[in-house]
Design a protein around this motif. Sequence first.
Motif, PDB file in Angstrom:
ATOM      1  N   PHE A  29       0.830  -1.216   0.000  1.00  0.00           N
ATOM      2  CA  PHE A  29       0.000   0.000   0.000  1.00  0.00           C
ATOM      3  C   PHE A  29       0.866   1.268   0.000  1.00  0.00           C
ATOM      4  CE2 PHE A  29      -4.569  -1.087   0.598  1.00  0.00           C
ATOM      5  CZ  PHE A  29      -4.445  -2.466   0.464  1.00  0.00           C
ATOM      6  N   TYR A  32      -0.367   4.982  -0.876  1.00  0.00           N
ATOM      7  CA  TYR A  32      -0.952   5.974   0.031  1.00  0.00           C
ATOM      8  C   TYR A  32      -0.143   7.274  -0.037  1.00  0.00           C
ATOM      9  CZ  TYR A  32      -4.218   3.456   3.189  1.00  0.00           C
ATOM     10  OH  TYR A  32      -5.270   2.809   3.763  1.00  0.00           O
ATOM     11  N   THR A  76       0.943 -10.208   3.582  1.00  0.00           N
ATOM     12  CA  THR A  76      -0.089  -9.994   2.553  1.00  0.00           C
ATOM     13  C   THR A  76       0.050  -8.621   1.898  1.00  0.00           C
ATOM     14  OG1 THR A  76      -1.569  -9.515   4.418  1.00  0.00           O
ATOM     15  CG2 THR A  76      -1.865 -11.634   3.295  1.00  0.00           C
ATOM     16  N   GLY A  77       1.143  -7.923   2.191  1.00  0.00           N
ATOM     17  CA  GLY A  77       1.434  -6.681   1.461  1.00  0.00           C
ATOM     18  C   GLY A  77       0.469  -5.538   1.753  1.00  0.00           C
ATOM     19  N   SER A 135      -5.615  -2.332  12.005  1.00  0.00           N
ATOM     20  CA  SER A 135      -7.013  -2.283  11.540  1.00  0.00           C
ATOM     21  C   SER A 135      -7.197  -3.133  10.288  1.00  0.00           C
ATOM     22  CB  SER A 135      -7.462  -0.831  11.316  1.00  0.00           C
ATOM     23  OG  SER A 135      -6.693  -0.225  10.310  1.00  0.00           O
ATOM     24  N   GLY A 143       3.047 -12.105  11.002  1.00  0.00           N
ATOM     25  CA  GLY A 143       4.470 -11.865  10.727  1.00  0.00           C
ATOM     26  C   GLY A 143       4.685 -10.465  10.171  1.00  0.00           C
ATOM     27  N   GLY A 144       3.813 -10.053   9.250  1.00  0.00           N
ATOM     28  CA  GLY A 144       3.906  -8.710   8.670  1.00  0.00           C
ATOM     29  C   GLY A 144       3.622  -7.634   9.703  1.00  0.00           C
ATOM     30  N   SER A 150       3.137  -1.343  13.905  1.00  0.00           N
ATOM     31  CA  SER A 150       3.547  -0.695  15.143  1.00  0.00           C
ATOM     32  C   SER A 150       2.565  -0.919  16.291  1.00  0.00           C
ATOM     33  CB  SER A 150       3.689   0.808  14.894  1.00  0.00           C
ATOM     34  OG  SER A 150       2.508   1.300  14.310  1.00  0.00           O
ATOM     35  N   GLY A 151       1.321  -1.084  15.984  1.00  0.00           N
ATOM     36  CA  GLY A 151       0.306  -1.224  17.030  1.00  0.00           C
ATOM     37  C   GLY A 151      -1.042  -0.986  16.392  1.00  0.00           C
ATOM     38  N   GLY A 152      -2.040  -0.732  17.182  1.00  0.00           N
ATOM     39  CA  GLY A 152      -3.343  -0.473  16.569  1.00  0.00           C
ATOM     40  C   GLY A 152      -4.459  -0.658  17.571  1.00  0.00           C
ATOM     41  N   TYR A 196      11.437  -4.833   9.144  1.00  0.00           N
ATOM     42  CA  TYR A 196      11.031  -4.983   7.731  1.00  0.00           C
ATOM     43  C   TYR A 196      11.636  -6.238   7.078  1.00  0.00           C
ATOM     44  CZ  TYR A 196       9.644   0.061   7.631  1.00  0.00           C
ATOM     45  OH  TYR A 196       9.070   1.287   7.843  1.00  0.00           O
ATOM     46  N   GLY A 197      12.024  -7.234   7.871  1.00  0.00           N
ATOM     47  CA  GLY A 197      12.619  -8.426   7.246  1.00  0.00           C
ATOM     48  C   GLY A 197      13.959  -8.130   6.603  1.00  0.00           C
ATOM     49  N   ILE A 201      14.297 -13.776   8.906  1.00  0.00           N
ATOM     50  CA  ILE A 201      12.912 -14.097   8.562  1.00  0.00           C
ATOM     51  C   ILE A 201      12.256 -14.790   9.747  1.00  0.00           C
ATOM     52  CG2 ILE A 201      11.411 -15.307   6.928  1.00  0.00           C
ATOM     53  CD1 ILE A 201      13.233 -12.943   5.804  1.00  0.00           C
ATOM     54  N   TRP A 316      -7.389   3.985  12.711  1.00  0.00           N
ATOM     55  CA  TRP A 316      -6.016   3.750  12.296  1.00  0.00           C
ATOM     56  C   TRP A 316      -5.878   4.082  10.808  1.00  0.00           C
ATOM     57  CZ3 TRP A 316      -2.106   3.254  15.741  1.00  0.00           C
ATOM     58  CH2 TRP A 316      -2.505   3.168  17.072  1.00  0.00           C
ATOM     59  N   ASN A 317      -5.203   3.266  10.025  1.00  0.00           N
ATOM     60  CA  ASN A 317      -5.017   3.754   8.649  1.00  0.00           C
ATOM     61  C   ASN A 317      -6.186   3.455   7.723  1.00  0.00           C
ATOM     62  OD1 ASN A 317      -3.419   5.497   7.347  1.00  0.00           O
ATOM     63  ND2 ASN A 317      -1.638   4.169   7.200  1.00  0.00           N
TER      64      ASN A 317
HETATM   65  P1  FAD Z   1       3.473  -6.956   4.730  1.00  0.00           P
HETATM   66  O1  FAD Z   1       3.039  -5.616   4.240  1.00  0.00           O
HETATM   67  O2  FAD Z   1       3.429  -8.067   3.764  1.00  0.00           O
HETATM   68  O3  FAD Z   1       4.938  -6.861   5.329  1.00  0.00           O
HETATM   69  C1  FAD Z   1       5.292  -5.831   6.203  1.00  0.00           C
HETATM   70  C2  FAD Z   1       6.809  -5.873   6.417  1.00  0.00           C
HETATM   71  O4  FAD Z   1       7.146  -7.023   7.163  1.00  0.00           O
HETATM   72  C3  FAD Z   1       7.619  -5.979   5.130  1.00  0.00           C
HETATM   73  O5  FAD Z   1       8.813  -5.265   5.283  1.00  0.00           O
HETATM   74  C4  FAD Z   1       7.930  -7.455   4.999  1.00  0.00           C
HETATM   75  O6  FAD Z   1       9.112  -7.683   4.273  1.00  0.00           O
HETATM   76  C5  FAD Z   1       8.084  -7.846   6.446  1.00  0.00           C
HETATM   77  N1  FAD Z   1       7.715  -9.227   6.748  1.00  0.00           N
HETATM   78  C6  FAD Z   1       6.521  -9.834   6.501  1.00  0.00           C
HETATM   79  N2  FAD Z   1       6.540 -11.084   6.992  1.00  0.00           N
HETATM   80  C7  FAD Z   1       7.765 -11.268   7.561  1.00  0.00           C
HETATM   81  C8  FAD Z   1       8.395 -12.353   8.226  1.00  0.00           C
HETATM   82  N3  FAD Z   1       7.756 -13.512   8.444  1.00  0.00           N
HETATM   83  N4  FAD Z   1       9.664 -12.195   8.653  1.00  0.00           N
HETATM   84  C9  FAD Z   1      10.332 -11.037   8.464  1.00  0.00           C
HETATM   85  N5  FAD Z   1       9.778  -9.978   7.832  1.00  0.00           N
HETATM   86  C10 FAD Z   1       8.518 -10.096   7.392  1.00  0.00           C
HETATM   87  N6  FAD Z   1      -0.288  -0.916  10.669  1.00  0.00           N
HETATM   88  C11 FAD Z   1      -0.327  -0.869  12.006  1.00  0.00           C
HETATM   89  O7  FAD Z   1       0.687  -1.117  12.654  1.00  0.00           O
HETATM   90  N7  FAD Z   1      -1.491  -0.531  12.659  1.00  0.00           N
HETATM   91  C12 FAD Z   1      -2.643  -0.278  12.005  1.00  0.00           C
HETATM   92  O8  FAD Z   1      -3.676  -0.092  12.621  1.00  0.00           O
HETATM   93  C13 FAD Z   1      -2.623  -0.300  10.582  1.00  0.00           C
HETATM   94  N8  FAD Z   1      -3.737  -0.018   9.860  1.00  0.00           N
HETATM   95  C14 FAD Z   1      -3.697  -0.111   8.497  1.00  0.00           C
HETATM   96  C15 FAD Z   1      -4.860   0.151   7.742  1.00  0.00           C
HETATM   97  C16 FAD Z   1      -4.836   0.087   6.349  1.00  0.00           C
HETATM   98  C17 FAD Z   1      -6.098   0.333   5.575  1.00  0.00           C
HETATM   99  C18 FAD Z   1      -3.628  -0.243   5.703  1.00  0.00           C
HETATM  100  C19 FAD Z   1      -3.574  -0.347   4.201  1.00  0.00           C
HETATM  101  C20 FAD Z   1      -2.480  -0.504   6.428  1.00  0.00           C
HETATM  102  C21 FAD Z   1      -2.497  -0.450   7.829  1.00  0.00           C
HETATM  103  N9  FAD Z   1      -1.365  -0.744   8.586  1.00  0.00           N
HETATM  104  C22 FAD Z   1      -1.399  -0.655   9.951  1.00  0.00           C
HETATM  105  C23 FAD Z   1      -0.152  -1.262   7.938  1.00  0.00           C
HETATM  106  C24 FAD Z   1      -0.220  -2.809   7.748  1.00  0.00           C
HETATM  107  O9  FAD Z   1      -1.511  -3.205   7.370  1.00  0.00           O
HETATM  108  C25 FAD Z   1       0.083  -3.591   9.003  1.00  0.00           C
HETATM  109  O10 FAD Z   1       1.318  -3.248   9.529  1.00  0.00           O
HETATM  110  C26 FAD Z   1       0.004  -5.099   8.750  1.00  0.00           C
HETATM  111  O11 FAD Z   1      -0.070  -5.771   9.960  1.00  0.00           O
HETATM  112  C27 FAD Z   1       1.111  -5.648   7.880  1.00  0.00           C
HETATM  113  O12 FAD Z   1       0.868  -7.026   7.649  1.00  0.00           O
HETATM  114  P2  FAD Z   1       1.122  -7.666   6.219  1.00  0.00           P
HETATM  115  O13 FAD Z   1       0.909  -9.132   6.331  1.00  0.00           O
HETATM  116  O14 FAD Z   1       0.343  -6.983   5.176  1.00  0.00           O
HETATM  117  O15 FAD Z   1       2.663  -7.347   6.050  1.00  0.00           O
END
Ligand code: FAD
Length: 461
Positions: A29, A32, A76-77, A135, A143-144, A150-152, A196-197, A201, A316-317
């Motif tokens: 994302f 944004y 899940t990005g 959120s 994991g992501g 950071s929190g939420g 951020y990995g 991992i 949140w976001n």
């Molecule tokens: P990804 O985006 O896939 O990965 C995030 C990072 O972690 C990347 O650098 C990736 O390389 C690394 N990573 C992933 N898996 C591993 C692993 N197993 N080992 C090592 N590194 C790894 N964030 C918050 O903190 N709080 C919120 O309330 C919040 N609200 C959001 C709302 C919206 C609508 C959106 C679009 C984003 C929001 N985010 C928020 C950001 C994000 O959604 C969260 O941080 C989410 O938990 C990331 O999970 P993901 O699986 O999508 O991680």
Amino acid sequence: MNLDAAKAALSHLDLDVNPASIKAKSRDFFWYSPVLKARLDHVTADFVVTPRTEAEVIEVLKVCHAHDVPVTTRGTGTGNYGQAMPLAGGCVMHLHKMNRIKDIQPGRVIVEPGALLKDIDEACAPHQELRMYSSTWATATIGGFVAGGSGGVGSVRWGGLRDLGNIIRLRVVTMEAEPRVLDFTGEEIHRISHAYGTNGIITELEMPLAPAYDWVQIFVTLDDFAAANRMAYDLAAEDGILIKLATVFEAPIAQDYFQRVAPHVGTGQAVVALMVAPHAMGGFLTFLARHPAQIIYRSDSTKWDREPGQIFEYCWNHTTLRAMKVDTSITYLQVGYGSDDPLPLVEEVRARFSPEVLQHVEVTRSGGRVAMGGLSLVKFTTEDRLDEIIRQHEEMGALIFNPHRYTLEEGGRQTVDLRQLEFKREADPKGLLNPGKMIAWDDPDWAYDRMYAWPGLRKAA
Ligand code: FAD
């Protein structure tokens, strides 16, 4: 980098070489931010591999190490800082199929990194749930969340992910000729959480749980933003009233961007979104009667023609997402107002910038005290103006976690995290894990006087 050799060696795994789906799995994302969109839109990996076990993760890291192929891990990005974007191309390692929930005990759960936050909560129900979640609960992986978030929802009670006790244990695989598997607890957790990995991992997480409730989701209106902020702050400080969320929206955020809520909100009114434990409703209603506030929705009794859905998906976001759907010129800032009487600073910032910057405040907890952070909505005009808005926030004493930067340091406190750097030296000696995201690794003398542009960023075709 020898891509062909790496792909050949990994061809017995779940390997994706289809350009369209590689492109889709190379994006998060980041858009944004108009600043990141301008710089990262073309970024794409060369192949995607989806391991299903820790043994397969080790194999991917070993093969890519041998052939000098960068590896960017993906949950899940849903990250917003371009965290999961493979700046140098190479391999995206997609962990969403490593999603087993391995063990649930009183107060703790052991999971694989690709488990969705929602699936963990559902597995732990009805008596336990995660302390906090982004959120993006329905779509994001644990994991992501730990590596990139950071929190939420829950941070008003439990603080941030990196606060002591909010992660119990992380199991980590290194990227060396012979990858090692390490278990981190205590101080060691900080080497890898929110990294951020870039230096290892995560293949298993042990997370603390809290008692689960059928949270009452509530929208409240107040005529005045400052009064709304005060109410949310004081509520979070009420020790006996258990809440999971307190979010404040300056007008006209709800009126303009929350379609199902807008008909119930008066012109100029501020809105507060809350999640309150059912057994705390008595205390909450008594508290509320002392404030000039009116409940317009509560999930246990109100019926709207068009139901609002999950209230945390306004917070949140998700606030930014809803605003961007209506007005594509909107972007946002992540602001820390601190825990030392933050209300005057929020008001000062609001007075200076509204309506160019609208206040969306999240009430959290830090060091045992109520704190406030903002995911402020910004009407974007130019990069220079955005930088100037940031500069003025900092001048006023607010902390900016700049979401218009893709490096760990610039999205954080603009300082080097030595624990992360030192572990990267040990765990990723070739610098192949999520390259371009850690300035301290690439340019230790960087002065943070302008946006860092990683020289290794692949050029657009
Ligand atoms: P990804 O985006 O896939 O990965 C995030 C990072 O972690 C990347 O650098 C990736 O390389 C690394 N990573 C992933 N898996 C591993 C692993 N197993 N080992 C090592 N590194 C790894 N964030 C918050 O903190 N709080 C919120 O309330 C919040 N609200 C959001 C709302 C919206 C609508 C959106 C679009 C984003 C929001 N985010 C928020 C950001 C994000 O959604 C969260 O941080 C989410 O938990 C990331 O999970 P993901 O699986 O999508 O991680």
